[in-house]
Design a protein around this motif. Structure first.
Motif, PDB file in Angstrom:
ATOM      1  N   ASN A   1       0.804  -1.618  -0.149  1.00  0.00           N
ATOM      2  CA  ASN A   1       0.157  -0.197  -0.006  1.00  0.00           C
ATOM      3  C   ASN A   1       0.374   1.436   0.466  1.00  0.00           C
ATOM      4  N   ARG A   2       1.063   2.135  -0.897  1.00  0.00           N
ATOM      5  CA  ARG A   2       1.388   3.439  -1.398  1.00  0.00           C
ATOM      6  C   ARG A   2       1.495   4.274  -0.212  1.00  0.00           C
ATOM      7  N   THR A   3       0.544   4.201   0.997  1.00  0.00           N
ATOM      8  CA  THR A   3       0.011   5.248   1.590  1.00  0.00           C
ATOM      9  C   THR A   3       0.798   4.582   2.684  1.00  0.00           C
ATOM     10  N   GLY A  24       4.646   4.893   2.030  1.00  0.00           N
ATOM     11  CA  GLY A  24       4.624   6.422   2.129  1.00  0.00           C
ATOM     12  C   GLY A  24       4.912   7.437   3.994  1.00  0.00           C
ATOM     13  N   VAL A  25       3.804   6.618   4.277  1.00  0.00           N
ATOM     14  CA  VAL A  25       3.998   6.830   5.540  1.00  0.00           C
ATOM     15  C   VAL A  25       4.935   6.707   7.105  1.00  0.00           C
TER      16      VAL A  25
END
Length: 269
Positions: A6-8, A11-12
């Motif tokens: 999951n890219r999110t 990123g987080v």
């Protein structure tokens, strides 16, 4: 594993990691780099073997990060010691570059206590210096051809028994091992340094100026028996220069003591 796809989430995670580095690791690193330490720094050129004096060094404050563990931090730790390597202006002093004793090649000069002197005489031919075989600790007699211009070859009474403390090549390097290394480039002795009294040094200086000096090996062995030869010589000097001493026994008695000691040692060998 699906979570990291999951890219999110990724990123987080990257943002949190960067924040940890910026606000956690980096300040700690900067603090370590900026931390100061006091060290001893060289302010005058110091050659290997030199005794370090207070005017040769000073303390300085530098960044503490990356300093070797054995860097010297107090001047009283180095003053009075000897450099084991050449030190240039601005160098830090490490404990591995210090020694409590002078360089071996000059050690005998630091043992002088004012009662005697060191004086060198020139070896003008290979034979004059026992063919390069003399060593520190040897007892020699100084033979003077044409002594005082009288045409006679004699051993002056002042120089019957003299201790060798150094044998030096023309380059200044000590070559008193007495061993043949087989090296074709091995340096030959140029001077012999003797341990003498003031009276003996005057006689030697005169012989050096007037002509040829030959050195004859009298004794090589234990320091105890070598000292007996020197004692015999000192008694001779006392009789020759009574104002310099409280008197002394006769030279023949002193020589008898030396002969007895060497005969005893020969019997043991």
């Amino acid at each position: 594993m699906n979570l990291f796809k999951n890219r999110t989430v990724v990123g987080v995670f990257c943002i949190l990691l960067s924040l940890l580095i910026c606000f956690g690791v980096t300040p700690l690193f900067n603090s370590a780099v900026s931390e100061k330490a006091e060290i001893v720094r060289v302010v005058k050129e110091i050659k290997a073997g030199d005794e370090i004096t207070a005017d040769m060094v000073q303390t300085a404050e530098v960044g503490g990060y990356g300093l070797p563990d054995n860097v010297i931090r107090k001047t009283d730790t180095v003053v009075g010691k000897y450099a084991a390597a050449d030190l240039s202006i601005g160098d830090y002093i490490l404990s591995t570059k210090l020694t409590d004793t002078p360089a071996a090649e000059n050690a005998y000069l630091y043992n002088l206590d004012g009662t005697k002197q060191a004086i060198s005489v020139t070896i003008k031919s290979f034979a004059e210096g026992l063919s390069g075989k003399l060593q520190s600790g040897d007892i020699v007699s100084v033979i003077a051809p044409n002594y005082n211009g009288q045409g006679a070859t004699v051993i002056p009474a002042e120089l019957q028994y003299v201790e060798v403390i150094g044998v030096t090549a023309s380059s200044g390097a000590d070559v008193d091992t007495g061993e043949d290394t087989g090296d074709e480039d091995q340096e030959l002795p140029s001077t012999v340094t003797l341990l003498v009294t003031t009276e003996q040094s005057k006689v030697l200086a005169g012989l050096e100026s007037d002509g040829t000096i030959h050195l004859a090996l009298v004794y090589r062995g234990t320091a105890e028996n070598a000292d007996k030869f020197i004692a015999a010589q000192e008694e001779t000097l006392a009789s020759l220069y009574p104002s310099k001493d409280n008197g002394g026994t006769r030279e023949t008695e002193a020589n008898s003591t030396v002969n007895q000691s060497t005969e005893a040692e020969s019997g043991v060998q």
